[in-house]
Design a protein around this motif. Sequence first.
Motif, PDB file in Angstrom:
ATOM      1  N   ASN A 265      18.934 -13.373 -24.660  1.00  0.00           N
ATOM      2  CA  ASN A 265      19.214 -11.826 -24.759  1.00  0.00           C
ATOM      3  C   ASN A 265      19.827 -11.379 -23.404  1.00  0.00           C
ATOM      4  O   ASN A 265      20.090  -9.960 -23.461  1.00  0.00           O
ATOM      5  N   ALA A 266      20.077 -12.432 -22.445  1.00  0.00           N
ATOM      6  CA  ALA A 266      20.621 -11.982 -21.159  1.00  0.00           C
ATOM      7  C   ALA A 266      21.101 -13.085 -20.418  1.00  0.00           C
ATOM      8  O   ALA A 266      20.491 -13.645 -19.718  1.00  0.00           O
ATOM      9  N   LEU A 267      22.293 -13.507 -20.816  1.00  0.00           N
ATOM     10  CA  LEU A 267      23.026 -14.524 -20.104  1.00  0.00           C
ATOM     11  C   LEU A 267      24.119 -13.921 -19.405  1.00  0.00           C
ATOM     12  O   LEU A 267      24.683 -13.229 -19.681  1.00  0.00           O
TER      13      LEU A 267
ATOM     14  N   GLY B 198      25.351  -6.433 -16.926  1.00  0.00           N
ATOM     15  CA  GLY B 198      26.500  -6.978 -16.889  1.00  0.00           C
ATOM     16  C   GLY B 198      26.146  -8.656 -17.746  1.00  0.00           C
ATOM     17  O   GLY B 198      27.015  -9.145 -18.285  1.00  0.00           O
ATOM     18  N   THR B 199      24.872  -8.870 -18.250  1.00  0.00           N
ATOM     19  CA  THR B 199      24.691  -9.982 -19.103  1.00  0.00           C
ATOM     20  C   THR B 199      25.056  -9.768 -20.392  1.00  0.00           C
ATOM     21  O   THR B 199      24.941  -8.764 -20.922  1.00  0.00           O
ATOM     22  N   ILE B 200      25.106 -10.951 -21.019  1.00  0.00           N
ATOM     23  CA  ILE B 200      25.384 -10.871 -22.673  1.00  0.00           C
ATOM     24  C   ILE B 200      24.230 -11.227 -23.272  1.00  0.00           C
ATOM     25  O   ILE B 200      23.619 -12.079 -23.423  1.00  0.00           O
ATOM     26  N   ASN B 201      24.136 -10.506 -24.526  1.00  0.00           N
ATOM     27  CA  ASN B 201      23.003 -10.875 -25.557  1.00  0.00           C
ATOM     28  C   ASN B 201      23.607 -11.591 -26.708  1.00  0.00           C
ATOM     29  O   ASN B 201      24.759 -11.059 -27.278  1.00  0.00           O
ATOM     30  N   LEU B 202      23.467 -12.792 -26.674  1.00  0.00           N
ATOM     31  CA  LEU B 202      24.376 -13.638 -27.831  1.00  0.00           C
ATOM     32  C   LEU B 202      24.260 -12.971 -29.278  1.00  0.00           C
ATOM     33  O   LEU B 202      25.099 -13.301 -29.958  1.00  0.00           O
ATOM     34  N   VAL B 203      23.115 -12.540 -29.663  1.00  0.00           N
ATOM     35  CA  VAL B 203      23.342 -11.893 -30.992  1.00  0.00           C
ATOM     36  C   VAL B 203      24.102 -10.842 -31.136  1.00  0.00           C
ATOM     37  O   VAL B 203      24.960 -10.743 -31.922  1.00  0.00           O
ATOM     38  N   HIS B 204      24.227  -9.881 -30.039  1.00  0.00           N
ATOM     39  CA  HIS B 204      24.729  -8.790 -30.165  1.00  0.00           C
ATOM     40  C   HIS B 204      26.363  -9.131 -29.968  1.00  0.00           C
ATOM     41  O   HIS B 204      27.379  -8.727 -30.601  1.00  0.00           O
ATOM     42  N   TYR B 205      26.900 -10.172 -29.159  1.00  0.00           N
ATOM     43  CA  TYR B 205      27.916 -10.824 -29.049  1.00  0.00           C
ATOM     44  C   TYR B 205      28.512 -11.433 -30.294  1.00  0.00           C
ATOM     45  O   TYR B 205      29.685 -11.079 -30.793  1.00  0.00           O
ATOM     46  N   ALA B 206      27.635 -12.170 -30.919  1.00  0.00           N
ATOM     47  CA  ALA B 206      28.277 -12.853 -32.374  1.00  0.00           C
ATOM     48  C   ALA B 206      28.216 -11.719 -33.284  1.00  0.00           C
ATOM     49  O   ALA B 206      29.461 -11.951 -34.065  1.00  0.00           O
ATOM     50  N   ALA B 207      27.616 -10.786 -33.081  1.00  0.00           N
ATOM     51  CA  ALA B 207      28.011  -9.635 -34.265  1.00  0.00           C
ATOM     52  C   ALA B 207      29.343  -9.009 -33.835  1.00  0.00           C
ATOM     53  O   ALA B 207      30.012  -8.592 -34.763  1.00  0.00           O
TER      54      ALA B 207
ATOM     55  N   ALA C 251      33.452  -5.998 -26.029  1.00  0.00           N
ATOM     56  CA  ALA C 251      32.249  -6.830 -26.460  1.00  0.00           C
ATOM     57  C   ALA C 251      31.132  -6.052 -25.727  1.00  0.00           C
ATOM     58  O   ALA C 251      31.038  -5.821 -24.563  1.00  0.00           O
ATOM     59  N   PRO C 252      30.023  -5.990 -26.416  1.00  0.00           N
ATOM     60  CA  PRO C 252      28.697  -5.470 -25.725  1.00  0.00           C
ATOM     61  C   PRO C 252      28.275  -6.296 -24.618  1.00  0.00           C
ATOM     62  O   PRO C 252      28.127  -7.531 -24.493  1.00  0.00           O
ATOM     63  N   THR C 253      27.786  -5.631 -23.474  1.00  0.00           N
ATOM     64  CA  THR C 253      26.866  -6.290 -22.352  1.00  0.00           C
ATOM     65  C   THR C 253      25.550  -5.412 -22.224  1.00  0.00           C
ATOM     66  O   THR C 253      25.668  -4.291 -22.831  1.00  0.00           O
TER      67      THR C 253
END
Length: 72
Positions: A14-16, A52-61, A46-48
């Motif tokens: 959720n926060a990479l 500034g981290t990335i949520n993999l589910v939000h990024y994939a969507a 792309a959402p962060t």
Amino acid sequence: MTTDYREATGLNPNALTLADAARLLAKAGGQAVTVEMLQADVAAGAPTNADGTINLVHYAAWLLKEMRRADN
């Protein structure tokens, strides 16, 4: 045996960080994924998370939405 991904890897999907996300996505997908590629996606919308981290589910969507948009 643990089933919690965070416990198993020390990563929070959720926060990479971009570096961790690039490493994880490259391993999972078998293709090169770089921090620069992710930075370009972030610049393209792309959402962060606020930090500034990335949520993999939000990024994939977001990626799926972008792929569908490109097909139209």
